[in-house]
Design an enzyme around this catalytic site. Structure first.
Site, PDB file in Angstrom:
ATOM      1  CD  GLU A 126      -2.665   1.295   2.688  1.00  0.00           C
ATOM      2  OE1 GLU A 126      -2.384   0.427   3.464  1.00  0.00           O
ATOM      3  OE2 GLU A 126      -3.345   2.434   2.874  1.00  0.00           O
TER       4      GLU A 126
ATOM      5  CD  GLU B  16      -8.627   3.184   2.934  1.00  0.00           C
ATOM      6  OE1 GLU B  16      -7.792   2.570   2.313  1.00  0.00           O
ATOM      7  OE2 GLU B  16      -8.352   3.197   4.307  1.00  0.00           O
TER       8      GLU B  16
HETATM    9 ZN    ZN Z   1      -3.876   3.100   4.504  1.00  0.00          ZN
END
Ligand code: ZN
Length: 312
Positions: free
Chosen positions: A139, A276
């Site tokens: 990520e 996100e």
């Molecule tokens: Zn994160």
């Protein structure tokens, strides 16, 4: 992704429905994924813990067509008097802070990032490692890549763009410092970029807005309204740029969620949201997140939302 120690870092449950319950969103200033931090809390349900559900009324904002592209204007053969260059672009005089969630090297500094920091209403870990795809794409690599693409797009429109870090430190920054960087810059808009680590079948993006919070050093009363404006514009323009649907597991398909447990939002004194961009643990979303061309679209959508907000 949202970090939560009480939740296994890699929930690969085949089932869709448990989704919201099992989700490990990673947000926050800290981490999703592997252990997460700022965001770290298992959400008991779609509207679980304190995370206020987004107002259904504010769904995807109508994309403002206004900022269609000064960047390409410079290639126009016709000497358009309105073709802006970076110095005089539509975002000239505006400051944007981009916060790439986590740090690719956080996993090498577990003790440092586990340190508790004051987020106003409570204490949380300094930062978290973030999540990753099943194939190992972190990520933190994703967030930094998207941040760089966003920076290029926004600077081309004349904005002053700062990153909370740029591969220039071994870990962190801590979530409270990430918030302070935006505050000290007097940013007109701040976006923290993330990707989630949720169950397979959970797909799509969502933007996280600050909830009204007051306590300790946290007081979001002045940023809740403008942050919602910023976030709804980003959600709408993210859809347009990527073709991705809003999350099917958080936010009731609005692409918006509201949270009061993220230090990066609680401590901000300037308009700020998290996004996100997708679920790294879902194979279909992961195929998008690992695609450079998709990341360019994602960066474009977020930058468009920021531009729309700043241009009013
Ligand atoms: Zn994160």
């Amino acid at each position: 992704m949202r970090d939560d120690k009480s939740v296994p870092p890699t929930p690969r449950r085949p089932a869709l429905f448990a989704a919201a319950t099992l989700t490990v969103l990673c947000l926050g200033a800290a981490g999703c994924g592997g252990g997460g931090s700022d965001t770290a809390q298992a959400r008991p349900g779609p509207d679980g813990t304190g995370a206020a559900s987004p107002s259904p009324a504010r769904t995807a904002p109508s994309p403002a067509p206004s900022h269609s592209g000064p960047a390409s204007a410079k290639h126009s053969p016709a000497p358009s008097p309105s073709a802006p260059d970076a110095a005089s672009g539509p975002l000239s005089g505006k400051t944007v802070v981009i916060d790439p969630g986590h740090n690719p090297r956080n996993h090498l500094h577990t003790a440092e990032i586990a340190r508790q920091v004051d987020i106003g209403t409570t204490h949380k870990e300094c930062d978290t490692t973030g999540t990753s795809t099943n194939g190992g794409y972190a990520e933190a690599e994703f967030t930094l890549d998207v941040a760089h693409r966003m920076r290029t797009l926004l600077k081309a429109q004349g904005a002053k763009v700062l990153l909370t870090y740029d591969n220039d430190r071994p870990f962190g920054p801590c979530v409270d410092e990430r918030a302070r960087i935006g505050n000290k810059a007097g940013a007109d808009a701040v976006v923290s970029v993330h990707a989630d680590g949720s169950a397979v079948g959970n797909r799509g993006f969502h933007v996280i807005l600050p909830a009204p919070v007051r306590g300790g050093g946290a007081d979001t009363s002045l940023i809740v309204g403008p942050s919602r404006d910023l976030g709804t514009r980003i959600a709408g323009l993210f859809v347009r740029a990527t073709g991705s649907a809003p999350s099917n597991y958080i936010g009731g398909n609005t692409g918006l969620d509201t949270r009061k447990d993220l230090g990066g939002l609680n401590l901000s004194t300037v308009p700020k949201v998290f996004i996100e961009c997708g679920n790294m643990r879902d194979p279909k979303d992961a195929a998008l997140l690992t695609s450079a061309s998709w990341r360019q679209k994602a960066a474009q959508g977020i930058a468009d939302g920021i531009s729309s907000y700043l241009n009013g």
